[in-house]
Every structure is written in structure tokens, then in C-alpha cells.
Write an enzyme that holds these catalytic residues in place. Structure first.
Site, PDB file in Angstrom:
ATOM      1  N   SER A 242     -42.254   8.975 -12.274  1.00 15.96           N
ATOM      2  CA  SER A 242     -42.574  10.402 -12.462  1.00 15.96           C
ATOM      3  C   SER A 242     -43.822  10.804 -11.683  1.00 15.96           C
ATOM      4  O   SER A 242     -43.856  11.879 -11.069  1.00 15.96           O
ATOM      5  CB  SER A 242     -42.737  10.729 -13.949  1.00 15.96           C
ATOM      6  N   HIS A 272     -37.153   4.613 -17.395  1.00 12.67           N
ATOM      7  CA  HIS A 272     -38.509   5.195 -17.435  1.00 12.67           C
ATOM      8  C   HIS A 272     -38.651   5.958 -18.764  1.00 12.67           C
ATOM      9  O   HIS A 272     -38.442   5.375 -19.825  1.00 12.67           O
ATOM     10  CB  HIS A 272     -38.674   6.065 -16.185  1.00 12.67           C
ATOM     11  N   HIS A 319     -41.995  -4.225 -18.404  1.00 17.65           N
ATOM     12  CA  HIS A 319     -42.724  -3.251 -17.581  1.00 17.65           C
ATOM     13  C   HIS A 319     -42.839  -3.792 -16.156  1.00 17.65           C
ATOM     14  O   HIS A 319     -42.954  -5.001 -15.960  1.00 17.65           O
ATOM     15  CB  HIS A 319     -44.127  -2.982 -18.148  1.00 17.65           C
ATOM     16  N   ARG A 328     -50.804   1.483 -25.282  1.00 13.98           N
ATOM     17  CA  ARG A 328     -50.259   2.734 -25.826  1.00 13.98           C
ATOM     18  C   ARG A 328     -49.357   2.422 -27.028  1.00 13.98           C
ATOM     19  O   ARG A 328     -49.249   3.217 -27.963  1.00 13.98           O
ATOM     20  CB  ARG A 328     -49.480   3.484 -24.738  1.00 13.98           C
ATOM     21  N   ASP A 374     -42.759   3.148 -25.100  1.00 19.14           N
ATOM     22  CA  ASP A 374     -41.568   3.772 -25.678  1.00 19.14           C
ATOM     23  C   ASP A 374     -41.030   3.024 -26.895  1.00 19.14           C
ATOM     24  O   ASP A 374     -40.198   3.554 -27.633  1.00 19.14           O
ATOM     25  CB  ASP A 374     -40.472   3.867 -24.611  1.00 19.14           C
TER      26      ASP A 374
END
Ligand code: CMX
Length: 441
Positions: A242, A272, A319, A328, A374
Site C-alpha cells: 500500500s 496484505h 511477514h 502492533r 492482522d
């Protein structure tokens, strides 16, 4: 000029001169050697762009202008009564490299609130015109594209403007676009899942707090979740799909609306940003197949093995750059420990975290068996009743605007040229392997 814009320009002039000196003195130095495997395997590990707003370390995770997520949580201003950082503060930091004062963040909240007024109706009409089963990300990007009619940069460029002034119009477009993103994103949610019953903004609220309100979730802890969520998803250095797409499209002098929309089409891919919806979908299928809402470790392990045997990925794990648990993920886990330690879905996410890494590790080919951002986000949203998982990537997109648009301002302020890497054909490669002159020498 507003304070942020003036400060940004001063910083940009300074860095622009430093970069000129660096290129003059060191421009021919090698910054790495590209291997054949790298050009076939997603350019992994090739340093090929400058992206000022954040930097990813494989072991440690993301740093925004040098600050880790826990440091941001401690140092960035908060909303009154809130416990999480305001994303306005992160945007200021990414734009200037400096921590903002409370007054700076409050002024930015007020500025965005003002800029969001009078959003043209045709933006919402464009969303309404889509077929009713359009994915929320499609609806969101269409809304952003419809808003492109408001681009100041596109208008000024058409009139003929000095390239030295591009940054100023990119800045104005970026600020206007960011201000209206909660309106477009919430419109998509209410339009798709709440019979089109829209809610009016509370102009006094901060950007993420108002976004929570527009979605229809007014609990204070949900507002705090949105502040955290909008902060941690904002940026992940420049090479992810992105950010890189926004940067690439912007390098052709496409305006911020076009560039951001392009980037968000990349975010909508399941490898993603769409992985956040895939995680909850996958857990839902697992619960259904196993006939329990709270599967134990052995049951999860069996389901993971079946997923892998079916040739699918385990969503939320792995990843391209990170080699440790994503900070995160940890930030969201800490939020859950504080606000919902007994939630069954959250506990299932934690059980999956115990179970999945050793299985992925045992395959021997997966470079990072640990959870990414995620893996956790959906479970927090489910807890508050935001269960429509196809919407989750829109939340990611709203946050990502802050990082990719701050970077777009920097790219134009530093006058970076159109991006155009070299490609080769496999015939070129084979000829070079046989000893013929390489076309890239
Ligand atoms: N489940 C199963 N297989 C996986 C896997 C996972 N979670 N992660 C990697 N692999 C596989 C790859 O598909 C690849 O297989 P092949 O050799 O058969 O093609 C192999 O392991 C090596 O991959 P890698 O070098 O470790 O990982 P990549 O850099 O190629 O891919 C990523 C990174 C994120 C796309 C991958 O880990 C993945 O597909 N994860 C699941 C989807 C996901 O969670 N994406 C979100 C990432 C964060 C974000 O951008 O939002």
C-alpha cells in the site's frame, strides 16, 4: 500558512539541501548488491527508495521517526479522559520529526474537523450507485475516487504551476482527504450494514473519536481502541504494497486522491491488509467445523494442519520483513488484557498464538512464524459488536492514509523523480548466465 505547513516546509528545505550534498559526495557508492533470486522473489531485501516517516526493523518492529509503539503511547498527546495516543499526534510527528504539544494536536483535530465540512454529495451518490454486494473496500475506494474532483493539486497543475510549489497543493489535498476519510468510511459501514442510517459528526471530537461515533460505537473504550488502531496501522516503512503503490503512483504526479486510492487497492489484497478479515473468517470456519467457540490447542493444531494441507495460508501469520511477533499485535493484546481479558474470541486468538508458530516453524520454509498486526485486530472489533469482518480492511485503510499521505508530502517536497526501476527478461538472464554481456552492466 498554518503552523504544521510552515514547520513542514522548513524541515523539507533543510533535508532537501542535505540530500543534494549526500548525492553529490556519495552518489556512486554501492548501497547493496542485488542478487538474481531477489529480482525473482519480490525484490525482498533490496534497498531502493527513501521513505522518511517510519522504518521497520526485522527484529524490533516499526519505529515512527525513531519512536516505538510503546514510546508513542507514552509520549503522544491523548484525548481528554482517553488512554491511547491521538493519531493527529502521530501525523504531526511523521510530518515534522518532532513530537507535538497538546495544543498542536488539538489544533490539528480542529483543522481536520473544519476541512471535513461540506463534503460533496456526489461522493456518497457514487457509493450508492454501486451494486449492493460490492466489497466495502471497493465502496471506500470509489468514494475516494469521487472526491478526486476536489483535488487542488490537479487543478493547479492544469493551470500551470511552478514545480517548487507542488508540495503545498499536495499538502492541502492530503489534509482535505484525511479529514474526510472517516465520513466516507463510516458512510460505507452504515450504508452496507445499518440500513443506510447515517450519523452526524461531532465536530468537537478528535478524528478517531468522531470516526467511532460516525460508525455508531460511542463507548469511550471503543473510541480509545480507534485511536490506538488508527495510530498503529498508519505506517510500516515504504516497501509494503500500500505504501509503495501510493509512492509509485504519486511519483507520476498523480494527485493524493489517485495515489492513495491506488495504494488502497493494494491494501485490499488478502496477503496484505485484507488479512484482517481473513483471520476472523478463518476462526469462524474453525469454530463451526469443530463445533465449539473455544477450541483447545490440539483442536487448533489439527485445523491449522488442515489449512496448510489444503494449500492455504494461515492468515495473520508471517511477514515479508519482520522476524518476531509484530509489536502492533502486542499493543492490541495489551489493550485486550486491559479491557476484555475474558472475551472468548480474544482468548481464541491468544490460544492460536500459542499453537501456530511451532507448526509453521516445523515446515522449515516459512521465514517468520509469528503473528502480524492482522492476527489480533478483528477479535477486538468483534468484542464491541463490529462483527462485519468484510469491513475491517476499511479501518486499516483509514489509518494507512496518515502514513502514506505524510510520505507523499515528503516525496513532493523533496522533489523525488518519477519512479522507474529496470526490469529484465529471463532470456536476458539466461544469456548472462551463459557468459554473454549483461544488458544491465
Ligand atoms: N501460512 C502458510 N504459509 C505461509 C505463511 C502462512 N502464514 N507465511 C508464509 N508462508 C509460505 C509462503 O506462502 C511461501 O510458500 P511457497 O514457498 O510455497 O511459495 C513460504 O512460506 C515462504 O514465504 P516467506 O518468505 O516466509 O513469506 P513471504 O515474504 O513470501 O510472504 C506474507 C509474507 C505476509 C505474504 C506471508 O507470510 C503470508 O501469506 N501470510 C498470511 C497472510 C497475512 O497474514 N498477510 C498480512 C501481512 C501483514 C499485512 O501486510 O497486513
Amino acid at each position: 500558512m498554518d503552523k504544521l505547513k510552515t514547520l513542514f516546509k522548513a524541515k523539507a528545505d533543510l533535508l532537501s539541501n542535505e540530500i543534494k550534498d549526500i548525492i553529490k559526495e556519495h552518489g556512486t557508492k554501492k548501497i547493496g548488491e542485488v542478487q538474481l533470486a531477489q529480482i525473482y522473489q519480490g525484490m525482498r531485501g533490496i534497498t531502493g527508495m527513501v521513505y522518511e516517516t517510519s522504518l521497520l526493523d526485522a527484529q524490533e518492529g516499526i519505529r515512527f521517526r525513531g519512536f516505538t509503539i510503546p514510546e508513542l503511547q507514552a509520549k503522544l498527546p491523548r484525548a481528554k479522559g482517553g488512554t491511547e495516543p491521538l493519531p493527529e499526534g502521530l501525523f504531526w510527528l511523521m510530518m515534522t520529526g518532532e513530537l507535538p504539544s497538546e495544543a498542536d494536536t488539538a489544533a490539528l483535530s480542529a483543522d481536520w474537523s473544519e476541512r471535513a465540512k461540506n463534503t460533496p454529495q456526489h461522493v456518497f451518490n457514487a457509493i450508492d450507485a454501486l451494486v449492493s454486494n460490492s466489497h466495502p473496500m471497493t465502496q471506500f475506494v470509489v468514494g475516494v475516487m469521487a472526491l478526486q474532483s476536489e483535488s487542488i493539486f490537479a487543478k493547479k497543475y492544469a493551470e500551470g504551476v511552478n514545480k517548487k510549489d507542488y508540495w503545498s497543493f499536495i499538502y492541502e489535498d492530503s489534509m482535505n482527504l484525511i479529514s474526510r476519510i472517516p465520513l466516507i468510511a463510516a458512510y460505507v459501514y452504515r450504508h452496507t450494514y445499518r440500513n443506510g442510517l447515517q450519523i452526524s459528526s461531532i465536530p468537537e471530537l478528535d478524528w478517531a473519536g468522531n470516526f467511532a461515533h460516525l460508525l455508531g460505537f460511542d463507548q469511550e473504550s471503543f473510541k480509545d481502541l480507534m485511536r490506538l488502531y488508527m495510530t498503529i496501522h498508519a505506517d510500516h516503512e515504504g516497501g509494503n504494497v500500500s505504501a509503495h503503490t501510493t509512492h509509485l503512483v504519486g511519483s507520476a504526479l498523480s494527485d493524493p486522491y489517485l495515489s492513495y486510492a491506488a495504494g488502497m487497492n493494494g491494501l485490499a489484497g488478502p496477503l496484505h491488509g485484507l488479512a484482517n478479515q481473513e483471520v476472523i473468517k478463518w476462526i469462524g470456519h474453525m469454530q463451526k467445523e469443530l463445533g465449539t467457540e473455544t477450541p483447545n490447542g490440539d483442536q487448533i493444531a489439527e485445523y491449522v494442519k488442515k489449512t496448510l494441507a489444503d494449500g492455504k495460508v494461515v492468515p495473520g501469520y508471517g511477514h515479508a520483513v519482520l522476524r518476531k511477533t509484530d509489536p502492533r499485535f502486542t499493543a492490541q493484546q495489551d489493550f485486550a488484557k486491559k479491557h476484555m481479558p475474558d472475551d472468548p474470541m480474544v482468548n481464541t486468538v491468544w490460544k492460536i498464538f500459542e499453537t501456530v508458530p511451532p507448526i509453521l516453524q516445523s515446515l522449515g520454509k516459512i521465514k517468520n512464524p509469528w503473528p502480524n498486526v492482522d492476527a489480533h485486530s478483528g477479535a477486538l472489533l468483534v468484542h464491541y459488536g463490529l462483527k462485519e469482518y468484510e469491513y475491517y480492511t476499511v479501518l486499516f485503510a483509514a489509518s494507512r492514509a496518515l502514513g502514506v499521505l505524510a510520505s507523499l508530502c515528503w516525496s513532493r517536497a523533496l522533489n523525488f523523480p518519477i519512479e522507474r526501476p529496470k526490469s529484465v527478461t529471463t532470456d536476458n538472464v539466461k544469456a548472462w548466465l551463459k557468459g554473454e554481456d549483461a544488458i544491465w552492466d
